[in-house]
Write a protein that holds these residues in place. Structure first.
Motif, PDB file in Angstrom:
ATOM      1  N   TRP A 206      44.240  36.855  32.080  1.00 27.12           N
ATOM      2  CA  TRP A 206      44.750  38.142  32.541  1.00 27.12           C
ATOM      3  C   TRP A 206      45.611  37.885  33.764  1.00 27.12           C
ATOM      4  O   TRP A 206      45.167  37.250  34.719  1.00 27.12           O
ATOM      5  N   SER A 207      46.845  38.346  33.735  1.00 24.82           N
ATOM      6  CA  SER A 207      47.791  38.064  34.809  1.00 24.82           C
ATOM      7  C   SER A 207      48.325  39.373  35.378  1.00 24.82           C
ATOM      8  O   SER A 207      48.814  40.222  34.637  1.00 24.82           O
ATOM      9  N   VAL A 227      44.738  39.804  43.218  1.00 30.22           N
ATOM     10  CA  VAL A 227      44.102  38.874  42.268  1.00 30.22           C
ATOM     11  C   VAL A 227      42.593  38.844  42.486  1.00 30.22           C
ATOM     12  O   VAL A 227      41.827  38.746  41.514  1.00 30.22           O
ATOM     13  N   LEU A 230      41.309  41.673  40.557  1.00 34.06           N
ATOM     14  CA  LEU A 230      41.271  41.348  39.127  1.00 34.06           C
ATOM     15  C   LEU A 230      40.049  40.492  38.827  1.00 34.06           C
ATOM     16  O   LEU A 230      39.304  40.766  37.873  1.00 34.06           O
ATOM     17  N   LYS A 231      39.854  39.453  39.620  1.00 37.99           N
ATOM     18  CA  LYS A 231      38.694  38.575  39.420  1.00 37.99           C
ATOM     19  C   LYS A 231      37.391  39.357  39.462  1.00 37.99           C
ATOM     20  O   LYS A 231      36.497  39.157  38.621  1.00 37.99           O
ATOM     21  N   TYR A 246      37.926  33.601  38.039  1.00 37.65           N
ATOM     22  CA  TYR A 246      39.207  33.139  38.568  1.00 37.65           C
ATOM     23  C   TYR A 246      39.973  32.318  37.533  1.00 37.65           C
ATOM     24  O   TYR A 246      41.198  32.409  37.428  1.00 37.65           O
ATOM     25  N   SER A 249      42.030  34.363  35.425  1.00 35.56           N
ATOM     26  CA  SER A 249      42.941  35.232  36.173  1.00 35.56           C
ATOM     27  C   SER A 249      44.258  34.516  36.438  1.00 35.56           C
ATOM     28  O   SER A 249      44.327  33.286  36.459  1.00 35.56           O
TER      29      SER A 249
END
Length: 323
Positions: A206-207, A227, A230-231, A246, A249
């Motif tokens: 996932w970016s 980020v 997101l993590k 991570y 990610s």
């Protein structure tokens, strides 16, 4: 510049024969990871001499933008160019120089396959045409704007298609690239991640795109915060450890002046972001776009970063990323 963002079997003998028939070099060796460190590049605005970029920077892979709908459920580059035309030549040249590619589907503008293909199986068929045409190891699905990202039906259709192509192409890896807030994915992004688990889509990376979200300030710090967010959501959704989350990610920054006038990602910022990415072993570290990796050339545009920098400064930073 406004970013224009951004059915069966694995690679069979027939697919390989098709690639050969259009003059494509074979896929690069497993040593080249097309996901990890692959700056975006596009054919519509200069600087597509990828062999020269590779020689100057050491970069080995590129994310090619964008595969779109031709008006129906059929993939074409930017919705107009054949899969066997100039983009096939570009891929051939990159592979001949020892590199590899990850095509990106979607982006900000244009007609998207996710909306034009009316079922997950039909959308998977469209993805498969590109996968088979180029003997791909990975694809990037750049999901943004209201047509795909903010449409729950289309979100689920995309995830269903991911599940199908992953089943039909063992070893294929899929990146999903989404917008973000400074604290991580929005509620819409979180829904997409949650649904990927519910539907069993098995997304590999996932970016987030940590830009166009601020009024300026420390873009390195805000990128790291995005980020981290997101993590944290991946961790809570899938029950992963911090380290595993991570490693699923990634980030796609924007070099120099972004689409928001007050935002600037400097070379120093980007070096700091790479250090952060390396310390957490992020699955993906890239930026939009190699075409504009030039400085001292005026305002931000499709061929200029809008800041003072050496040519290919950002691409060289990406090239040095090893995960």
């Amino acid at each position: 510049m406004t970013r224009s963002r951004r059915l069966l079997t694995l690679v069979t003998a027939a697919a390989a024969a098709l690639a050969t028939s259009v003059g494509l070099a074979p896929a690069a060796s497993a040593a080249v990871d097309p996901i990890l460190a692959s700056p975006y590049i596009y054919q519509w605005s200069g600087n597509t001499n990828t062999s020269a970029i590779m020689s100057a920077t050491g970069v080995k892979a590129f994310t090619l933008a964008f595969v779109l709908s031709d008006g129906g459920c059929n993939p074409k580059w930017d919705g107009t160019r054949s899969l066997t035309g100039s983009d096939a030549t570009l891929i051939n040249n990159i592979r001949a120089a020892g590199g590899d590619v990850i095509p990106s589907f979607g982006g900000w503008s244009g007609t998207k396959l996710g909306t034009k293909c009316t079922s997950a199986s039909a959308l998977a068929g469209a993805y498969q045409k590109v996968i088979s045409q180029y003997n791909l190891k990975a694809i990037d699905l750049d999901i943004e704007n209201t047509d795909e990202f903010e449409n729950n039906t289309v979100q689920d259709r995309i995830l269903g298609a991911v599940k199908i192509v992953k089943a039909n192409n063992p070893g294929l890896r899929v990146v999903i690239t989404i917008p973000t807030e400074t604290t991580g994915p929005s509620a819409t992004g979180k829904r997409l991640i949650n649904q990927s688990k519910a539907l069993g889509a098995n997304v590999d990376a996932w970016s987030v795109m940590p830009f166009d979200f601020s009024n300026g300030g420390d873009m390195a710090a805000m990128t790291k915060s995005a980020v981290d967010g997101l993590k944290n959501h991946l961790k809570s959704t899938f029950g992963w450890t911090d380290d595993v989350a991570y490693r699923h990610s990634g980030l796609s920054s924007m070099n120099g002046k972004t689409d928001v006038a007050a935002e600037t990602v400097t070379v120093a910022n980007f070096n700091s972001i790479r250090g952060y990415a390396a310390s957490h072993h992020l699955a993906r570290f890239t930026f939009w776009a190699a075409n504009r990796d030039h400085g001292n050339c005026g305002g931000s545009s499709s061929t200029c970063s809008g800041i003072s920098q050496a040519d290919w400064a950002f691409t060289k930073i990406v090239a040095g990323y090893t995960g």
